[in-house]
Enzyme design. Structure first.
Site, PDB file in Angstrom:
ATOM      1  N   VAL A 133      29.991 -22.062 -12.894  1.00  0.00           N
ATOM      2  CA  VAL A 133      29.715 -23.189 -13.509  1.00  0.00           C
ATOM      3  C   VAL A 133      28.769 -23.140 -14.118  1.00  0.00           C
ATOM      4  O   VAL A 133      29.124 -24.371 -15.367  1.00  0.00           O
ATOM      5  CB  VAL A 133      29.932 -24.765 -11.959  1.00  0.00           C
ATOM      6  CG1 VAL A 133      29.994 -25.554 -13.405  1.00  0.00           C
ATOM      7  CG2 VAL A 133      31.013 -24.216 -11.516  1.00  0.00           C
ATOM      8  N   GLU A 134      27.843 -23.747 -13.841  1.00  0.00           N
ATOM      9  CA  GLU A 134      26.295 -23.832 -15.012  1.00  0.00           C
ATOM     10  C   GLU A 134      26.350 -23.081 -16.324  1.00  0.00           C
ATOM     11  O   GLU A 134      25.692 -24.076 -17.182  1.00  0.00           O
ATOM     12  CB  GLU A 134      24.652 -24.040 -14.042  1.00  0.00           C
ATOM     13  CG  GLU A 134      24.649 -25.124 -13.005  1.00  0.00           C
ATOM     14  CD  GLU A 134      24.071 -25.906 -12.980  1.00  0.00           C
ATOM     15  OE1 GLU A 134      24.223 -26.415 -14.480  1.00  0.00           O
ATOM     16  OE2 GLU A 134      25.002 -26.843 -12.668  1.00  0.00           O
ATOM     17  N   SER A 135      26.380 -21.548 -16.440  1.00  0.00           N
ATOM     18  CA  SER A 135      25.382 -21.213 -17.174  1.00  0.00           C
ATOM     19  C   SER A 135      27.006 -19.907 -17.292  1.00  0.00           C
ATOM     20  O   SER A 135      26.466 -18.951 -18.277  1.00  0.00           O
ATOM     21  CB  SER A 135      24.339 -20.589 -16.326  1.00  0.00           C
ATOM     22  OG  SER A 135      24.514 -19.398 -15.886  1.00  0.00           O
TER      23      SER A 135
END
Length: 533
Positions: A133-135
């Site tokens: 999700v983040e990166s």
């Protein structure tokens, strides 16, 4: 099409908020999402990316030693929840199965370590999917909110968790340090919200204070205080469903016709103690791997070598570790790094020497044990440099920047702009009729990043007339009267105005290489303002 998919995947995702040391973890501010910094297929670095068989289930005959099997056994969140917020996210992934395959392929280097650490802490193993999700598991991802690394720490939050940012490295990208810090942060947030992991995830994204205030509002209104009933920022409202949607697909990929890249249930990398600084091209050769693979396992390093300040370790593939240790032990210490010896000349300044050798005064001071910027003519400075050509260090900061700057937009023309005193990204963008967000993205920056004089920016513009100091204009030579300041030298002034020392002495009869400049002394310079630093 790949870039569109990346943006759709990451759109609306927020990242780890920041704090300074005196702030409560509950007050970390929200930040926007990261765009992967290099091509998502290249980051797979040659790993097989098999397409799912048309007549078989994606998980058919999955071996028991597959890491995905182990992860599912450790899932602890309620994945039976079904609502439109989760469905929207899940449907997107189901429509883009090849993207899911690419990201899970990229995750192979890091996922076993993340799962190990989460398991040791008795945390739900769905949390090991959070870098997706983040990166998108891009260790070099850098957001326009100044967040970096697979877990997307902003500078102040990285400082809070002890992750150094120096000329040599950015430990927010270090796989071990960033993973351990992110899991610690998530545990702290879970304790803050009485073990509610959905609220902890929301706080990881929006900040603990934001979630606490939303809970208080619901309590005062007599409404439920679980995640699904809170009035949270739009990006946070999509953030938690996105992770749950990914976990639901990982739990039952066949139900959504999505294939996961098979990942063995065993460590991908081992840690090798290097005992000191070492050139990365040299290390890759000793480990019998590519320089690119070494960077992908050790993405914190900005330059051609590890940091002289440590930690003195490198991650290498497990099957290469013993050979690397053996060859490293037999390598003479003087062959770990390549050094230039520079004899200081009259009029030299540490800043000018650092610029000439593409390093910083801080690095030269550290290596040569200097207490300040004072240097003495006749003495020798040790200056570090790469053992191979610059483009051999494929994922160094300079090479990643060059790749990003080379990727423009269709129908645009690239010009190079050299930053001058007083410039801001907003001013440069406005003069060239581009958006600040575009200008930052073209140069691996965030809109709030500071500029430094002499920095080279790539600008991709539609127009043929560009408001750049590098535009083709024959009438850009200006006569400048310059007053010498304390600490100035001929070499420093020449470097600042992109002229030669010989030019300065020819233009000024009173100036000689053999005599020191005096503060207040006035010089006449003929400067090409396109090239002025």
């Amino acid at each position: 099409m790949k870039k569109i998919i990346i943006l759709l995947l990451l759109g609306g995702v927020s990242i780890l908020g920041g704090c300074v040391s005196q702030q409560s973890l509950d007050e970390m501010p929200p930040m926007p999402a990261a765009d992967p910094s290099v091509d998502d297929v290249n980051l797979a670095n040659g790993m097989d990316e098999p397409a799912p068989e048309s007549n078989d289930s994606p998980t058919q005959n999955a071996p028991t030693e597959d890491l995905w099997v182990r992860m599912r056994q450790g899932f602890a969140l309620d994945l039976s929840v079904q609502n439109d917020r989760i469905r929207i996210q899940r449907d997107w992934y189901a429509r883009h199965p090849q993207y899911f395959m690419r990201v899970t392929t990229r995750a192979e280097r890091y996922l076993d370590y993340i799962v190990d650490q989460a398991q040791e802490r008795n945390m739900p193993l769905e949390l090991a999917l959070l870098p997706m999700v983040e990166s998108a598991f891009d260790p070099f991802a850098y957001s326009h909110g100044r967040a970096s690394g697979p877990w997307q720490f902003i500078p102040s939050t990285g400082d809070h968790f002890g992750m150094k940012r120096t000329w040599w490295q950015d430990q927010r990208r270090d796989i071990i340090q960033s993973t351990n810090s992110a899991l610690t942060y998530l545990q702290q947030l879970s304790e803050r919200f009485d073990g509610d992991w959905l609220l902890a995830l929301a706080a990881y994204n929006a900040g603990g204070g934001t979630v606490s205030r939303a809970i208080r509002r619901n309590e005062e209104a007599g409404r439920p205080t679980d995640f699904w009933h809170l009035d949270l920022p739009r990006e946070t409202s999509a953030y938690v469903p996105k992770l749950l949607a990914i976990a639901q697909i990982v739990a039952n990929p066949a139900d959504y016709n999505v294939a996961l890249h098979p990942i063995p249930n065993q460590p991908y990398f081992a840690t090798v103690n290097t005992g000191g600084q070492i050139d990365l091209a040299q290390a890759a050769k000793l480990a019998s791997i590519s320089v690119e693979e070494l960077y992908l396992l050790n993405p914190s390093f900005n330059r051609w070598a590890t940091s002289p300040d440590g930690p003195h370790r490198l991650l290498v593939p497990v099957d290469k570790a013993d050979g690397f240790r053996t060859r490293l032990a037999s390598l003479p210490k003087d062959q770990r790094m390549q050094w230039a010896r520079y004899q200081i000349r009259p009029g030299d300044s540490l800043i000018a020497i650092a610029r000439q050798y593409r390093t910083t005064p801080q690095v030269l001071r550290s290596i040569n044990h200097l207490n300040g910027n004072t240097i003495i003519a006749g003495r020798t400075l040790l200056i570090p440099g790469p053992s191979a050509s610059g483009n051999s260090y494929t994922l160094s900061e300079s090479q990643r920047l060059a790749q990003t700057q080379a990727r423009g937009s269709e129908g645009r023309q690239r010009v190079n702009y050299t930053v001058r005193s007083g410039d801001t990204l907003w001013d440069i963008a406005r003069r060239n009729n581009v958006k600040v967000s575009q200008l930052a993205k073209w140069n691996n920056m965030a809109p709030r990043d500071s500029l430094h004089i002499g920095q080279s920016l790539a600008i991709w513009t539609h127009g043929t007339q560009v408001a750049s100091n590098n535009a083709d204009n024959p009438n850009m030579i200006r006569k400048v009267h310059y007053a010498v300041r304390n600490g100035d030298s001929l070499y420093a002034i020449a470097d600042r105005f992109n002229v030669s020392v010989n030019d300065i002495t020819n233009w000024n009869d009173s100036v000689s290489r053999k005599r020191y400049l005096q503060p207040g002394q006035r010089l006449t310079l003929y400067v090409d303002i396109r090239q002025t630093n």
